[in-house]
Design a protein around this motif. Structure first.
Motif, PDB file in Angstrom:
ATOM      1  N   VAL A 101     -17.874  61.886   4.814  1.00  0.00           N
ATOM      2  CA  VAL A 101     -16.420  61.690   4.753  1.00  0.00           C
ATOM      3  C   VAL A 101     -15.727  62.900   4.130  1.00  0.00           C
ATOM      4  O   VAL A 101     -14.746  63.418   4.672  1.00  0.00           O
ATOM      5  CB  VAL A 101     -16.079  60.392   3.979  1.00  0.00           C
ATOM      6  N   LYS A 102     -16.248  63.372   3.014  1.00  0.00           N
ATOM      7  CA  LYS A 102     -15.576  64.462   2.311  1.00  0.00           C
ATOM      8  C   LYS A 102     -15.841  65.837   2.917  1.00  0.00           C
ATOM      9  O   LYS A 102     -15.186  66.800   2.539  1.00  0.00           O
ATOM     10  CB  LYS A 102     -15.939  64.442   0.827  1.00  0.00           C
ATOM     11  N   SER A 103     -16.778  65.934   3.859  1.00  0.00           N
ATOM     12  CA  SER A 103     -16.991  67.225   4.527  1.00  0.00           C
ATOM     13  C   SER A 103     -15.843  67.534   5.488  1.00  0.00           C
ATOM     14  O   SER A 103     -15.649  68.682   5.868  1.00  0.00           O
ATOM     15  CB  SER A 103     -18.327  67.256   5.261  1.00  0.00           C
TER      16      SER A 103
ATOM     17  N   GLY B 121     -28.101  69.013  -1.361  1.00  0.00           N
ATOM     18  CA  GLY B 121     -28.117  67.946  -0.359  1.00  0.00           C
ATOM     19  C   GLY B 121     -29.530  67.526   0.012  1.00  0.00           C
ATOM     20  O   GLY B 121     -29.817  66.338   0.176  1.00  0.00           O
ATOM     21  N   TYR B 122     -30.422  68.504   0.136  1.00  0.00           N
ATOM     22  CA  TYR B 122     -31.829  68.191   0.419  1.00  0.00           C
ATOM     23  C   TYR B 122     -32.410  67.365  -0.731  1.00  0.00           C
ATOM     24  O   TYR B 122     -33.064  66.351  -0.513  1.00  0.00           O
ATOM     25  CB  TYR B 122     -32.630  69.480   0.610  1.00  0.00           C
ATOM     26  N   SER B 123     -32.136  67.788  -1.958  1.00  0.00           N
ATOM     27  CA  SER B 123     -32.651  67.091  -3.138  1.00  0.00           C
ATOM     28  C   SER B 123     -32.088  65.681  -3.265  1.00  0.00           C
ATOM     29  O   SER B 123     -32.765  64.789  -3.787  1.00  0.00           O
ATOM     30  CB  SER B 123     -32.329  67.883  -4.403  1.00  0.00           C
ATOM     31  N   GLN B 124     -30.854  65.464  -2.801  1.00  0.00           N
ATOM     32  CA  GLN B 124     -30.264  64.128  -2.862  1.00  0.00           C
ATOM     33  C   GLN B 124     -31.074  63.129  -2.047  1.00  0.00           C
ATOM     34  O   GLN B 124     -31.045  61.931  -2.327  1.00  0.00           O
ATOM     35  CB  GLN B 124     -28.826  64.152  -2.343  1.00  0.00           C
ATOM     36  N   VAL B 125     -31.796  63.602  -1.043  1.00  0.00           N
ATOM     37  CA  VAL B 125     -32.645  62.742  -0.217  1.00  0.00           C
ATOM     38  C   VAL B 125     -34.094  62.811  -0.688  1.00  0.00           C
ATOM     39  O   VAL B 125     -34.738  61.792  -0.925  1.00  0.00           O
ATOM     40  CB  VAL B 125     -32.543  63.139   1.275  1.00  0.00           C
TER      41      VAL B 125
ATOM     42  N   TYR C  17     -14.273  72.965  -4.930  1.00  0.00           N
ATOM     43  CA  TYR C  17     -15.358  73.317  -5.842  1.00  0.00           C
ATOM     44  C   TYR C  17     -16.682  72.620  -5.508  1.00  0.00           C
ATOM     45  O   TYR C  17     -17.654  72.754  -6.249  1.00  0.00           O
ATOM     46  CB  TYR C  17     -14.959  73.009  -7.292  1.00  0.00           C
ATOM     47  N   ILE C  18     -16.748  71.875  -4.398  1.00  0.00           N
ATOM     48  CA  ILE C  18     -17.988  71.198  -3.993  1.00  0.00           C
ATOM     49  C   ILE C  18     -18.271  71.547  -2.538  1.00  0.00           C
ATOM     50  O   ILE C  18     -17.422  71.381  -1.674  1.00  0.00           O
ATOM     51  CB  ILE C  18     -17.879  69.665  -4.156  1.00  0.00           C
ATOM     52  N   ASP C  19     -19.474  72.024  -2.273  1.00  0.00           N
ATOM     53  CA  ASP C  19     -19.896  72.389  -0.921  1.00  0.00           C
ATOM     54  C   ASP C  19     -20.400  71.149  -0.182  1.00  0.00           C
ATOM     55  O   ASP C  19     -21.602  70.945  -0.015  1.00  0.00           O
ATOM     56  CB  ASP C  19     -20.982  73.468  -0.995  1.00  0.00           C
TER      57      ASP C  19
END
Length: 146
Positions: free
Chosen positions: A108-110, A74-78, A116-118
């Motif tokens: 939304v998906k959280s 998530g950090y890397s996505q930004v 299988y995805i955090d």
């Protein structure tokens, strides 16, 4: 057909241009680095064409789990797209598009994440990166600190 960048899981590179132009993966993008394929192929594209070959076939042996934590991803996505834009290899309009898409999907998906995805970890990483951006501390290597 010409494309904007290669996609790491499905790309093949000619070694000769990499050697001639002394291109390497950027070590500032650590671990299983988000967008390292974009960075390398965009820099390589300055010396030739990046193309998609629809007739090519490959086998993807990837897995959904185990590469890196959701928080780090998530950090890397930004952090990584912003780093690449500052480096001059990725346009800001694409950064804004990608960041908004990842933030929205992770939010939304959280609520009901895929098993299988955090998504919650990714959202925590997104938030941490945005805080670092506001504080002037955003850099890809920070994922090594957590």
């Amino acid at each position: 057909m010409p494309i904007f960048n290669g996609y790491g899981c499905n790309m093949a590179l000619r070694l000769e241009p990499l050697i001639r132009h002394r291109l390497r993966f950027d070590e500032r993008l650590p671990l299983y680095a988000w967008f390292e394929d974009v960075d390398l192929t965009r820099r390589l594209g300055r010396h030739g064409r990046i193309v998609k070959l629809p007739s090519a076939r490959g086998v993807h042996l990837g897995i959904k789990l185990g590469r890196t934590s959701g928080t780090r991803l998530g950090y890397s996505q930004v952090a990584n797209p912003i780093y690449l834009a500052r480096k001059g290899v990725y346009p800001w309009f694409r950064v804004l598009r990608d960041l908004s898409r990842h933030l929205l999907v992770n939010c939304v998906k959280s609520i009901r994440p895929e098993r299988y995805i955090d998504r919650r970890g990714r959202l925590r990483g997104n938030a941490r990166a945005l805080r670092d951006l506001l504080r002037g501390r955003l850099r890809p290597e920070r994922i090594l600190d957590f």
